[in-house]
Each structure stands twice: as C-alpha cells, then as structure tokens.
Design a protein around this motif. Structure first.
Motif, PDB file in Angstrom:
ATOM      1  N   ASN A 266      12.122  -6.943  11.919  1.00 48.46           N
ATOM      2  CA  ASN A 266      12.139  -8.174  12.715  1.00 48.46           C
ATOM      3  C   ASN A 266      13.258  -8.145  13.761  1.00 48.46           C
ATOM      4  OD1 ASN A 266      13.611  -8.356  10.123  1.00 48.46           O
ATOM      5  ND2 ASN A 266      14.235 -10.386  10.813  1.00 48.46           N
ATOM      6  N   THR A 267      12.976  -7.481  14.858  1.00 46.45           N
ATOM      7  CA  THR A 267      13.924  -7.397  15.967  1.00 46.45           C
ATOM      8  C   THR A 267      13.231  -7.756  17.275  1.00 46.45           C
ATOM      9  OG1 THR A 267      15.395  -5.956  17.234  1.00 46.45           O
ATOM     10  CG2 THR A 267      13.458  -4.917  16.251  1.00 46.45           C
ATOM     11  N   PRO A 268      13.911  -8.484  18.155  1.00 50.38           N
ATOM     12  CA  PRO A 268      13.362  -8.740  19.484  1.00 50.38           C
ATOM     13  C   PRO A 268      13.704  -7.634  20.477  1.00 50.38           C
ATOM     14  CG  PRO A 268      15.382  -9.962  19.245  1.00 50.38           C
ATOM     15  CD  PRO A 268      15.163  -9.230  17.930  1.00 50.38           C
ATOM     16  N   PHE A 269      14.453  -6.625  20.023  1.00 48.59           N
ATOM     17  CA  PHE A 269      14.929  -5.585  20.933  1.00 48.59           C
ATOM     18  C   PHE A 269      14.006  -4.364  20.977  1.00 48.59           C
ATOM     19  CE2 PHE A 269      18.924  -7.713  19.444  1.00 48.59           C
ATOM     20  CZ  PHE A 269      19.168  -8.395  20.629  1.00 48.59           C
ATOM     21  N   ALA A 270      12.858  -4.427  20.315  1.00 47.55           N
ATOM     22  CA  ALA A 270      11.916  -3.301  20.336  1.00 47.55           C
ATOM     23  C   ALA A 270      11.565  -2.952  21.777  1.00 47.55           C
ATOM     24  CB  ALA A 270      10.656  -3.657  19.558  1.00 47.55           C
ATOM     25  N   GLY A 271      11.661  -1.654  22.098  1.00 50.67           N
ATOM     26  CA  GLY A 271      11.340  -1.194  23.440  1.00 50.67           C
ATOM     27  C   GLY A 271      12.514  -1.227  24.408  1.00 50.67           C
ATOM     28  N   TRP A 272      13.634  -1.846  24.012  1.00 55.64           N
ATOM     29  CA  TRP A 272      14.809  -1.869  24.894  1.00 55.64           C
ATOM     30  C   TRP A 272      15.389  -0.456  25.014  1.00 55.64           C
ATOM     31  CZ3 TRP A 272      18.678  -6.372  25.374  1.00 55.64           C
ATOM     32  CH2 TRP A 272      17.996  -7.590  25.495  1.00 55.64           C
ATOM     33  N   THR A 273      15.872  -0.129  26.181  1.00 56.61           N
ATOM     34  CA  THR A 273      16.588   1.127  26.396  1.00 56.61           C
ATOM     35  C   THR A 273      18.087   0.847  26.304  1.00 56.61           C
ATOM     36  OG1 THR A 273      14.857   2.017  27.817  1.00 56.61           O
ATOM     37  CG2 THR A 273      17.042   3.016  27.994  1.00 56.61           C
ATOM     38  N   LEU A 274      18.741   1.534  25.391  1.00 53.99           N
ATOM     39  CA  LEU A 274      20.164   1.314  25.144  1.00 53.99           C
ATOM     40  C   LEU A 274      20.941   2.604  25.352  1.00 53.99           C
ATOM     41  CD1 LEU A 274      20.013  -0.867  21.883  1.00 53.99           C
ATOM     42  CD2 LEU A 274      20.122  -1.645  24.262  1.00 53.99           C
ATOM     43  N   GLN A 275      22.236   2.449  25.572  1.00 57.71           N
ATOM     44  CA  GLN A 275      23.133   3.588  25.722  1.00 57.71           C
ATOM     45  C   GLN A 275      24.177   3.546  24.627  1.00 57.71           C
ATOM     46  OE1 GLN A 275      24.774   4.118  29.641  1.00 57.71           O
ATOM     47  NE2 GLN A 275      26.490   5.360  28.928  1.00 57.71           N
ATOM     48  N   GLY A 276      24.459   4.717  24.027  1.00 59.37           N
ATOM     49  CA  GLY A 276      25.490   4.804  23.000  1.00 59.37           C
ATOM     50  C   GLY A 276      24.920   4.689  21.603  1.00 59.37           C
ATOM     51  N   ARG A 277      25.325   5.631  20.747  1.00 52.17           N
ATOM     52  CA  ARG A 277      24.787   5.640  19.380  1.00 52.17           C
ATOM     53  C   ARG A 277      25.697   6.462  18.479  1.00 52.17           C
ATOM     54  NH1 ARG A 277      18.326   6.610  18.367  1.00 52.17           N
ATOM     55  NH2 ARG A 277      18.173   5.364  16.461  1.00 52.17           N
ATOM     56  N   ALA A 278      25.772   6.080  17.209  1.00 54.72           N
ATOM     57  CA  ALA A 278      26.518   6.874  16.232  1.00 54.72           C
ATOM     58  C   ALA A 278      25.746   8.152  15.931  1.00 54.72           C
ATOM     59  CB  ALA A 278      26.733   6.076  14.951  1.00 54.72           C
ATOM     60  N   ILE A 279      26.438   9.288  15.969  1.00 56.76           N
ATOM     61  CA  ILE A 279      25.778  10.558  15.671  1.00 56.76           C
ATOM     62  C   ILE A 279      26.279  11.174  14.368  1.00 56.76           C
ATOM     63  CG2 ILE A 279      25.256  11.065  18.083  1.00 56.76           C
ATOM     64  CD1 ILE A 279      27.702  13.002  18.011  1.00 56.76           C
ATOM     65  N   GLN A 280      27.419  10.689  13.872  1.00 58.07           N
ATOM     66  CA  GLN A 280      27.929  11.152  12.579  1.00 58.07           C
ATOM     67  C   GLN A 280      28.786  10.062  11.973  1.00 58.07           C
ATOM     68  OE1 GLN A 280      27.817  12.470   9.610  1.00 58.07           O
ATOM     69  NE2 GLN A 280      27.726  14.568  10.412  1.00 58.07           N
ATOM     70  N   VAL A 281      28.679   9.878  10.679  1.00 59.53           N
ATOM     71  CA  VAL A 281      29.456   8.882   9.955  1.00 59.53           C
ATOM     72  C   VAL A 281      30.042   9.552   8.711  1.00 59.53           C
ATOM     73  CG1 VAL A 281      29.384   6.696   8.690  1.00 59.53           C
ATOM     74  CG2 VAL A 281      28.017   6.973  10.775  1.00 59.53           C
ATOM     75  N   LEU A 282      31.345   9.384   8.532  1.00 61.58           N
ATOM     76  CA  LEU A 282      32.000   9.856   7.318  1.00 61.58           C
ATOM     77  C   LEU A 282      32.439   8.659   6.498  1.00 61.58           C
ATOM     78  CD1 LEU A 282      32.247  12.379   9.265  1.00 61.58           C
ATOM     79  CD2 LEU A 282      34.364  12.924   8.053  1.00 61.58           C
ATOM     80  N   VAL A 283      32.094   8.639   5.248  1.00 54.80           N
ATOM     81  CA  VAL A 283      32.496   7.575   4.325  1.00 54.80           C
ATOM     82  C   VAL A 283      33.341   8.217   3.229  1.00 54.80           C
ATOM     83  CG1 VAL A 283      31.728   5.776   2.737  1.00 54.80           C
ATOM     84  CG2 VAL A 283      30.400   6.248   4.816  1.00 54.80           C
ATOM     85  N   GLY A 284      34.617   7.868   3.198  1.00 56.55           N
ATOM     86  CA  GLY A 284      35.510   8.516   2.245  1.00 56.55           C
ATOM     87  C   GLY A 284      35.564  10.019   2.439  1.00 56.55           C
ATOM     88  N   GLY A 285      35.433  10.445   3.709  1.00 55.09           N
ATOM     89  CA  GLY A 285      35.487  11.861   4.011  1.00 55.09           C
ATOM     90  C   GLY A 285      34.193  12.622   3.804  1.00 55.09           C
ATOM     91  N   GLN A 286      33.135  11.922   3.366  1.00 53.45           N
ATOM     92  CA  GLN A 286      31.853  12.558   3.117  1.00 53.45           C
ATOM     93  C   GLN A 286      30.871  12.247   4.239  1.00 53.45           C
ATOM     94  OE1 GLN A 286      31.269  14.672   0.458  1.00 53.45           O
ATOM     95  NE2 GLN A 286      33.469  14.381   0.137  1.00 53.45           N
ATOM     96  N   PRO A 287      30.309  13.279   4.909  1.00 52.41           N
ATOM     97  CA  PRO A 287      29.315  13.031   5.964  1.00 52.41           C
ATOM     98  C   PRO A 287      28.085  12.330   5.413  1.00 52.41           C
ATOM     99  CG  PRO A 287      30.162  15.272   6.080  1.00 52.41           C
ATOM    100  CD  PRO A 287      30.644  14.698   4.780  1.00 52.41           C
ATOM    101  N   ARG A 288      27.612  11.298   6.135  1.00 53.91           N
ATOM    102  CA  ARG A 288      26.472  10.522   5.670  1.00 53.91           C
ATOM    103  C   ARG A 288      25.298  10.520   6.637  1.00 53.91           C
ATOM    104  NH1 ARG A 288      27.899  10.527   0.598  1.00 53.91           N
ATOM    105  NH2 ARG A 288      29.339   8.901  -0.094  1.00 53.91           N
ATOM    106  N   LEU A 289      25.518  10.923   7.882  1.00 54.98           N
ATOM    107  CA  LEU A 289      24.454  10.794   8.872  1.00 54.98           C
ATOM    108  C   LEU A 289      24.070  12.172   9.398  1.00 54.98           C
ATOM    109  CD1 LEU A 289      22.712   8.729  10.402  1.00 54.98           C
ATOM    110  CD2 LEU A 289      24.513   8.629  12.138  1.00 54.98           C
TER     111      LEU A 289
END
Length: 422
Positions: A399-422
């Motif tokens: 349920n988002t109204p942003f479907a189809g929007w073009t955006l800039q910027g995104r997370a490409i890697q996430v570390l949680v407690g030093g452990q890669p998650r993404l």
C-alpha cells in the motif's frame, strides 16, 4: 570473517560532525579504526563514490504481529527495514493483543532475534490495552526491554494519564512517544479538512485536532520535565508552537512523516486509499511550514510511519479503508530526491534526522560511527536511479502511493552488529 574493511567511502557521521573519505575497519561487531589499511585478513567492501552512514533508525513502525499477520510479520517487516537501509526500528504497540505485558515485549524481541534482520526496539503501551484509562505496568515493561512508551497510532486523550506517565517514566529515563490528535475534534474524518475535502464531499480532519493536543503535550512536558517526543506533526501551527517552546528551553523532540513533506491533500482527488494516512496529507502551506521546521531544526526526526495494510482492506471505499501506507523501503530515496537534491537539507543534516537524533530520543548509543560503537552501518549509493516497484518490496503489503516514482539514492549494503544483511 569478523573483520570488515569498508574502503574509500565518504563517511558522514552527524554525531561526530564527520564528513570525509576514509577507510573504516570493523572487528568483532564494533567499529575499531579509521584510515585502516588492508592486511589481507579482512573482508573488503569497496565504497568509492558511496556514502557510509551510521545505521538508519526509524521511530515509527507498525509490524502488526501478533494479530494481523495478513498485513505484516516481524520477519517481513524487518526485511523491509533492511532493504530500506534501516538497522534499527521502533515497533509500535498496536498489535492484537497490544504490547502491554512482559510476555508481549519478550515475544516481539524473540521473534525479531529469530528473524535475524535489523534491531527491533519495542515500544510498550502507556495504558493497559491501549484503552487510555489506566497506566500499563511500565516498570515491568522496562524490565522486559521496552525502550519507550506510546499508545500510537492512537493519541493519549486523557491529560491526567499523560501527566502521570511523563512523571512515572522519568524514574526509568524513558520517553513517551505521542501521536497528536484529539479524537473529539477529528471524529470520523477521512482527509485534511479544507477546500479539497469540501469539494470532494469527504469528512475532514481539522488541523485543530493536532494543534490542540500539541499545545497540551508541550505544557505537560514543561510542567513535569518528562521526556516527550511528538511522533508526527503536520500542521503550520504545530510547527510554530514547537519553535516557540524550544526557544524557551522545553526539552521536547518532534518527528515528521516523510509523506507529509512530499504530498498534499490534492492527491485525494484520485480517491486512491493509498493516500489515506494519519496524520493526513495537508495543504501546501502546511507542507512548506514542515519543510521550514525541518531546515531550522524545529523538527528533529524524519520517520517512515510504516503502516502496512493488506490489499483487500485498502480496496474498500475511501471512508471504510484503513489509514496508512508502507514507507520503510521508499523513505531514503524520497529523502535524497525530495529533500537533498532540491537543497532543503544537506547530507549531514538529513542523516542527523535519520540516525543520531532518533537515537537521542530513545537515549540509546546508536546512530553513531564512533570508535567502539556497535557496527550498525548503512552504505548508500547517492547517485543510483531506481523506480518504485511494489512487487519488489520485502514488506508483505504494497500500500504505497509512490509506485512508479523515479527516485535517486538507495542503500546498497547494511551491516547490523558488524554482520552484512543486504
């Protein structure tokens, strides 16, 4: 491998006012050095041209489990958080049953640990069963691990209850997170009360419902010295009230939902229930006031107000459909595209409202890349262009109204407690 070297990233850490290109070394789940050199026994994460930020923190997330697993589960909600770049989220207590016992806090924490995605920080109920009449067993909830207290997304209507809660939570140094809305004024409103609601013939949600409670909450916070965070303001008058109170030294903090910075009530002309949110989408002058409050520091925190709803419920008539939109997976892209790119905020101030400020509201040592801090880290590609596709969401709901929007910027890697998650 426990040692990770993030190479040549632009490290931006608002907690240290740090913004420079460097290497960041993580060992055994903690940040141990800047300007480190590879020795051959580290996992290398190249970050040239990328932004290395403290892990993002969201204070306003509905995970819906237990009770409404058709909307979201702890597994899917935390996966959505990771996809959006969040390493920590606050789970609101509007589950079924509500989070008002030790067992319910422990259930959320155990399920989150089993999911193995991001940190889930539990907000317990202020009142028993979120009924607004009697204080919950706050001491036992703290003992079970609750980090804050709220009845959100319902506002605390009883002023005496809020006053006692603010005083009582001082004993445990925990904040109250309140949703500013007087139900006697909002009634059965569907959208912002104004010209558009009148033209569409829809019941309105007046700004006074927010402003009256904001004013009351500020007075009680000042009188008690309690730790109050107003979750989501959206009106011009609320911004002005908060600006004046902060100038007098009242120690309240305040957040804003991302959608109240980028959308207006004009969107409801489509009768699309994905635009039905609470606080509602306001008119342009209110959006501009919130943007100004964000820029001058009146507003401390930006949140997603992630409120997943199953598709069959959002397909109901507008007055019958529930409030809310999902937001975890689109917030960062919206911040870059709608706040940083137009020049409303720079990277330092934007990340401050997504990292260290939420951590300070909760009184926890997160949202920082200081030496020896837990290595919760978000690596962002600030230049990537992408299109919002709900079919790709990790969330169970779309349920988002942003479907189809073009955006800039995104997370490409996430570390949680030093452990890669993404």
């Amino acid at each position: 491998m426990s040692r990770i070297l993030i190479e040549n990233g632009r490290v931006i850490d608002p907690s240290q006012k740090l913004d420079r290109v460097t290497n960041l070394l993580v060992d055994d789940g903690r940040i141990v050095a800047y300007d480190a050199v590879a020795t051959g026994n580290e996992r290398i994460i190249p970050a040239s041209g990328k932004i290395v930020s403290p892990g993002l923190i969201d204070l306003h997330v509905q995970l819906r489990e237990p009770g409404r697993e058709d909307d979201e589960t702890i597994q899917s909600g935390t996966a959505a958080a990771i996809a959006g770049g969040f390493t920590s989220i606050v789970c609101l207590p509007n589950t079924e049953p509500p989070i008002d016992t030790q067992a319910s806090v422990e259930f959320i924490r155990q399920k989150a640990a089993r999911a193995g995605n991001c940190h889930v920080l539990v907000a317990g109920c202020v009142s028993k069963d979120r009924g607004g009449k009697e204080l919950a067993e706050i001491g036992s909830l703290v003992e079970a691990g609750a980090v804050a207290f709220t009845d959100a997304p319902r506002g605390i209507q009883n002023a005496e209850l809020l006053r006692r809660a603010l005083e009582y939570c001082l004993m445990f140094d925990k904040p109250i997170l309140n949703h500013p809305e007087v139900l006697e004024l909002s009634h059965d409103g569907v959208m912002h009360e104004g010209t558009v609601s009148m033209v569409l013939g829809l019941e309105g949600l007046p700004v006074e419902a927010e402003d009256v409670m904001t004013s009351r909450d500020l007075r009680l916070a000042e009188a008690t010295g309690g730790r109050l965070h107003i979750l989501n303001i959206s009106s011009q008058s609320s911004v002005e009230l908060l600006r004046r109170s902060k100038s007098r030294g009242v120690g309240v903090t305040v957040g804003v939902c991302m959608y109240n910075l980028v959308l207006t009530d004009e969107s409801l002309r489509t009768f699309d229930s994905n635009y039905k949110v609470d606080p509602p989408l306001r008119s342009q002058e209110h959006v501009e006031a919130c943007l100004q409050g964000l820029k001058d520091g009146t507003i401390d925190v930006i949140s997603s107000a992630h409120a997943p709803r199953a598709s069959e419920t959002k397909m109901l008539e507008l007055d019958q459909a529930p409030f809310g939109m999902v937001g975890l997976e689109t917030l960062l892209g919206l911040v870059v595209t709608k706040l940083i790119q137009p020049g409303h905020l720079d990277w330092m101030s934007a990340l401050e409202k997504l990292t260290v400020n939420p951590a300070r509201v909760l009184g926890i040592r997160k949202g920082t890349l200081e030496i020896d801090a837990v290595a919760d880290i978000t690596i962002i590609d600030p230049d990537v262009i992408w299109t919002v596709d709900p079919k790709q969401f990790r969330s169970r709901s779309v349920n988002t109204p942003f479907a189809g929007w073009t955006l800039q910027g995104r997370a490409i890697q996430v570390l949680v407690g030093g452990q890669p998650r993404l």
